[in-house]
Scaffold this motif. Structure first.
Motif, PDB file in Angstrom:
ATOM      1  N   LEU A   1      43.388  41.350  44.051  1.00  0.00           N
ATOM      2  CA  LEU A   1      42.517  42.322  44.163  1.00  0.00           C
ATOM      3  C   LEU A   1      43.575  43.717  44.407  1.00  0.00           C
ATOM      4  O   LEU A   1      42.965  44.758  43.690  1.00  0.00           O
ATOM      5  CB  LEU A   1      41.631  42.369  45.351  1.00  0.00           C
ATOM      6  CG  LEU A   1      40.419  41.215  45.046  1.00  0.00           C
ATOM      7  CD1 LEU A   1      39.625  41.054  46.318  1.00  0.00           C
ATOM      8  CD2 LEU A   1      39.733  41.530  43.594  1.00  0.00           C
ATOM      9  N   LEU A   2      44.470  43.750  45.122  1.00  0.00           N
ATOM     10  CA  LEU A   2      45.385  44.733  45.273  1.00  0.00           C
ATOM     11  C   LEU A   2      46.312  45.165  44.940  1.00  0.00           C
ATOM     12  O   LEU A   2      47.009  46.093  44.840  1.00  0.00           O
ATOM     13  CB  LEU A   2      45.589  44.862  47.039  1.00  0.00           C
ATOM     14  CG  LEU A   2      44.532  44.695  47.850  1.00  0.00           C
ATOM     15  CD1 LEU A   2      44.729  44.670  49.358  1.00  0.00           C
ATOM     16  CD2 LEU A   2      43.410  45.786  47.715  1.00  0.00           C
ATOM     17  N   ALA A   3      47.062  44.019  44.201  1.00  0.00           N
ATOM     18  CA  ALA A   3      48.374  43.981  43.552  1.00  0.00           C
ATOM     19  C   ALA A   3      48.176  45.209  42.333  1.00  0.00           C
ATOM     20  O   ALA A   3      47.107  45.170  41.634  1.00  0.00           O
ATOM     21  CB  ALA A   3      48.883  42.920  43.129  1.00  0.00           C
ATOM     22  N   GLU A   4      49.451  45.796  41.903  1.00  0.00           N
ATOM     23  CA  GLU A   4      49.372  46.914  40.644  1.00  0.00           C
ATOM     24  C   GLU A   4      48.996  45.966  39.410  1.00  0.00           C
ATOM     25  O   GLU A   4      48.223  46.399  38.506  1.00  0.00           O
ATOM     26  CB  GLU A   4      50.647  47.307  40.701  1.00  0.00           C
ATOM     27  CG  GLU A   4      50.863  48.337  39.522  1.00  0.00           C
ATOM     28  CD  GLU A   4      52.292  48.816  39.300  1.00  0.00           C
ATOM     29  OE1 GLU A   4      52.330  49.583  38.456  1.00  0.00           O
ATOM     30  OE2 GLU A   4      53.082  48.530  39.940  1.00  0.00           O
ATOM     31  N   ALA A   5      49.654  44.730  39.198  1.00  0.00           N
ATOM     32  CA  ALA A   5      49.299  43.884  37.825  1.00  0.00           C
ATOM     33  C   ALA A   5      49.196  42.662  38.706  1.00  0.00           C
ATOM     34  O   ALA A   5      49.939  42.022  39.494  1.00  0.00           O
ATOM     35  CB  ALA A   5      50.456  43.663  37.246  1.00  0.00           C
ATOM     36  N   PRO A   6      47.702  42.206  38.727  1.00  0.00           N
ATOM     37  CA  PRO A   6      47.137  40.715  39.081  1.00  0.00           C
ATOM     38  C   PRO A   6      47.835  39.444  38.700  1.00  0.00           C
ATOM     39  O   PRO A   6      47.102  38.851  38.114  1.00  0.00           O
ATOM     40  CB  PRO A   6      45.787  40.936  38.836  1.00  0.00           C
ATOM     41  CG  PRO A   6      45.465  41.588  37.511  1.00  0.00           C
ATOM     42  CD  PRO A   6      46.779  42.670  37.665  1.00  0.00           C
ATOM     43  N   ASN A   7      49.108  39.368  38.409  1.00  0.00           N
ATOM     44  CA  ASN A   7      49.882  38.039  38.182  1.00  0.00           C
ATOM     45  C   ASN A   7      49.345  37.756  36.972  1.00  0.00           C
ATOM     46  O   ASN A   7      49.248  36.377  36.530  1.00  0.00           O
ATOM     47  CB  ASN A   7      49.615  37.130  39.114  1.00  0.00           C
ATOM     48  CG  ASN A   7      50.352  37.410  40.454  1.00  0.00           C
ATOM     49  OD1 ASN A   7      51.170  37.943  40.477  1.00  0.00           O
ATOM     50  ND2 ASN A   7      50.007  36.923  41.707  1.00  0.00           N
ATOM     51  N   ALA A   8      48.901  38.417  35.826  1.00  0.00           N
ATOM     52  CA  ALA A   8      48.544  38.089  34.540  1.00  0.00           C
ATOM     53  C   ALA A   8      49.606  38.407  33.508  1.00  0.00           C
ATOM     54  O   ALA A   8      50.246  39.361  33.716  1.00  0.00           O
ATOM     55  CB  ALA A   8      47.217  39.036  34.014  1.00  0.00           C
ATOM     56  N   SER A   9      49.955  37.284  32.891  1.00  0.00           N
ATOM     57  CA  SER A   9      50.989  37.482  31.731  1.00  0.00           C
ATOM     58  C   SER A   9      50.628  38.423  30.788  1.00  0.00           C
ATOM     59  O   SER A   9      49.476  38.933  30.634  1.00  0.00           O
ATOM     60  CB  SER A   9      51.152  36.056  31.274  1.00  0.00           C
ATOM     61  OG  SER A   9      50.001  35.625  30.316  1.00  0.00           O
ATOM     62  N   GLU A  10      51.653  38.788  29.872  1.00  0.00           N
ATOM     63  CA  GLU A  10      51.234  39.813  28.727  1.00  0.00           C
ATOM     64  C   GLU A  10      50.223  39.317  27.686  1.00  0.00           C
ATOM     65  O   GLU A  10      49.347  39.931  27.388  1.00  0.00           O
ATOM     66  CB  GLU A  10      52.616  40.280  28.359  1.00  0.00           C
ATOM     67  CG  GLU A  10      53.295  41.128  29.054  1.00  0.00           C
ATOM     68  CD  GLU A  10      54.939  41.415  28.473  1.00  0.00           C
ATOM     69  OE1 GLU A  10      55.313  41.009  27.397  1.00  0.00           O
ATOM     70  OE2 GLU A  10      55.349  42.422  28.736  1.00  0.00           O
ATOM     71  N   ALA A  11      50.185  38.043  27.569  1.00  0.00           N
ATOM     72  CA  ALA A  11      49.466  37.283  26.574  1.00  0.00           C
ATOM     73  C   ALA A  11      48.163  37.419  27.087  1.00  0.00           C
ATOM     74  O   ALA A  11      47.286  37.604  26.487  1.00  0.00           O
ATOM     75  CB  ALA A  11      49.927  35.804  26.349  1.00  0.00           C
ATOM     76  N   GLN A  12      48.006  37.063  28.513  1.00  0.00           N
ATOM     77  CA  GLN A  12      46.508  36.961  28.965  1.00  0.00           C
ATOM     78  C   GLN A  12      45.979  38.571  28.867  1.00  0.00           C
ATOM     79  O   GLN A  12      44.737  38.693  28.871  1.00  0.00           O
ATOM     80  CB  GLN A  12      46.676  36.783  30.643  1.00  0.00           C
ATOM     81  CG  GLN A  12      46.974  35.072  30.535  1.00  0.00           C
ATOM     82  CD  GLN A  12      46.858  34.686  32.088  1.00  0.00           C
ATOM     83  OE1 GLN A  12      47.487  35.379  32.800  1.00  0.00           O
ATOM     84  NE2 GLN A  12      46.794  33.434  32.251  1.00  0.00           N
TER      85      GLN A  12
END
Length: 612
Positions: A361-372
């Protein structure tokens, strides 16, 4: 009746207990957390001194000495400025009164009449109303007002002063003592934490501690440098403007910028008030506020994002939420520590399962890959955002790699939605149109996105066929001139199915973006009697390996293609396929597993054609 499942109840109870501990344990936790954050802030300086040849102990004491010297020098500078300012306070007070009278005359509102009285004490602001004199006594004289004042000795004044500063000084001394012990015993503390977490998670815990320490240290050091430069530049500009005590204002504004968001507003208000009290008229105040505003906007939107804004690892909304949360729990100290504390929690969420939702919820990029992210934006029809990210990717890598790592995996994630019966036709059409629009825009490099929106939104054919027809409209039936050197054309072919045709056209776009004369061909069109006699122009043939098509049809088409182009190497391209059946692989000269491999294969052929 169970209203909540047992895991939810446990989480709620644990969160409630943790919040109660943070709130009621504030007197104990605040000094410890402050000392920990300060230890992380000075860690880069300790490492730098240790790297220069000092031992860990000597580097620690040298750092503490430098920090204390800087604090003493800064305190002396501020003290001298404040003493100088105290001599000018009567003049500033009278100027504020004049300006408040101007404001009252402009506003002509009764509530404003009490504002200067409340602000400046009992000094009269407006002239007394007629008939408000004191009544006469029996002897015809007016009574003399008597003011009772409490006698204050020097001892009482000193006692009050000591009582006022003893609390903050005591807390500062406690934090400093804790800081010294934390720095001297840092390795021992790390070993204790590792022992508590268990032997099985030592590497994971150590990685989490290093990431948290590095992130907070980088944040504090970058923020210190940025605020120091901000204060110096503001001091120079205010001095050039002619504002007195510019150095004091610059230092105070630099210190206030450590408080997120609110600090800048307080600094701007203080500069406006001080500039208004420094001279007649409002011009000086307006100029000072404009200078501060322009400098703050440039710093917040240009400098900080490049230095530490996006590297802090937290989204802008997370910074605001954390400031509200920690200020509600710990007051001003919590507001000052909000960003580093939340940053530690975000980093811990990457390694601790229970804190993973907070990190997402708080991270700048929520651990999602570029493909996602490509897939999510594809479902939302955000073609402009996809193209923007793609062009940022293409500044470092090729379009072939972008297709292999981002576009094709993202499209595969969207295939399930396209084939799902519950998906609305409008959503399917939007996804197909967005894919075609993004592919065509990237193929034309700097082409503006809006130029093809109307045509792609009315897409009524497969994406591959649309891309091929669009290229034929732009370059002609043969997708370019036939007056080219021999062995300079790379022919990409596929069966006329949705998947294979799209991969074929995407391969053509990737090769053409790299400067290769690539053209596409549908295997069913081989018997076209009107095709030109251009076999000598083809250097190699890339055939998309079938997945949705019958192998027999593909084998037959490949055999006919080899008969028509016997001198060109025949290569099968099978992106994102784990294995190719042996029977199919025997019909071609080579099997490539990605667009990057295809680009590397045809690039030497292009170089050879250019030197022939």
């Amino acid at each position: 009746m169970r209203l909540l499942p047992e895991p939810s109840v446990n989480v709620a109870v644990t969160a409630t207990c943790l919040l109660a501990l943070l709130h009621f344990g504030r007197p104990v936790l605040q000094p410890i957390v402050l000392a920990l954050m300060l230890s992380l802030a000075v860690a880069p300086l300790i490492r730098a001194l240790a790297g220069a040849g000092l031992s860990r102990l000597n580097a620690t004491f040298a750092t503490l000495g430098l920090v204390c010297a800087a604090l003493v020098a800064g305190g002396m500078l501020l003290g001298a400025q404040l003493l100088t300012l105290s001599d000018d306070l009567p003049q500033y007070r009278s100027e504020i009164l004049v300006k408040l009278r101007d404001v009252q005359n402009l506003a002509e509102r009764q509530p404003l009449a009490r504002f200067p009285v409340d602000l400046l004490g009992d000094e009269p602001f407006a002239p007394a109303a007629p008939g408000a004199e004191r009544p006469l006594q029996a002897d015809g004289t007016r009574p003399i007002p008597v003011e009772i004042r409490e006698h204050t000795s020097a001892k009482d004044t000193l006692t009050k002063f000591v009582a006022a500063i003893s609390g903050p000084l005591g807390e500062a001394g406690l934090v400093f003592v804790l800081l010294v012990f934390i720095l001297l015993d840092s390795e021992n503390l790390r070993e204790r934490v590792l022992r508590l977490t268990g032997q099985r998670t030592v590497s994971r815990t150590l990685k989490g501690l290093e990431d948290a320490a590095h992130g907070v240290s980088r944040f504090f050091f970058s923020q210190f440098v940025v605020n120091l430069v901000f204060g110096a530049v503001l001091t120079v500009l205010l001095w050039l403007l002619g504002l007195p005590h510019a150095a004091l204002l610059g230092v105070l504004c630099a210190l206030l910028r450590f408080v997120p968001y609110i600090g800048a507003l307080i600094a701007a208000s203080g500069i406006a008030l001080f500039a208004a009290a420094s001279g007649p008229g409002w011009a000086l105040a307006v100029y000072a506020v404009v200078i501060f505003g322009v400098l703050e906007v440039v710093l917040a939107n240009v400098i900080e994002p490049r230095v530490y804004g996006h590297s802090s690892g937290m989204s802008p909304l997370a910074v605001i939420v954390s400031a509200l949360f920690w200020s509600a729990l710990w007051g001003p100290v919590g507001l000052l520590l909000a960003t580093p504390l939340t940053l530690c929690i975000v980093v811990a969420g990457r390694y601790i399962k229970a804190l993973e939702p907070v990190s997402i919820l708080l991270a700048e990029a929520p651990n999602a890959s570029e493909a996602q992210r490509f897939y999510h934006r594809l479902l939302g029809g955000e073609a402009a955002a996809i193209v923007q990210d793609a062009r940022a990717f293409l500044r470092k890598f090729t379009l072939a790699r972008y297709c292999d790592q981002v576009l094709l995996p993202g499209v595969e994630l969207a295939v399930a939605d396209l084939r799902d019966d519950s998906a609305e036709p409008g959503q399917q059409q939007r996804v197909r149109g967005t894919i075609a629009l993004v592919t065509e825009t990237l193929g034309q490099r700097a082409a503006p996105l809006r130029s093809h929106r109307r045509r792609v939104s009315m897409l009524n054919e497969s994406i591959g066929a649309h891309l091929r027809h669009a290229r034929e409209e732009r370059l002609g039936r043969w997708q370019g001139s036939l007056e080219v050197p021999e062995r300079s054309i790379v022919l990409c072919a596929s069966l006329p199915t949705v998947r294979e045709e799209f991969l074929c056209e995407l391969l053509v776009v990737s090769l053409r973006e790299a400067g290769i004369d690539a053209r596409s061909l549908v295997l069913g069109d081989l018997d076209d009697d009107n095709r030109p006699d251009a076999e000598h122009l083809v250097s190699s043939v890339l055939v998309v390996h079938p997945v949705d098509s019958a192998p027999d049809a593909w084998l037959e088409a490949v055999g006919r293609l080899r008969a028509n182009l016997p001198d060109a190497p025949l290569v099968a391209v099978a992106p994102r396929e784990p294995a190719v059946p042996q029977a199919l692989g025997q019909q071609v000269d080579l099997v490539l597993k990605s667009f990057e491999e295809a680009l590397a294969f045809v690039t030497p052929a292009k170089a050879g054609a250019g030197t022939a």
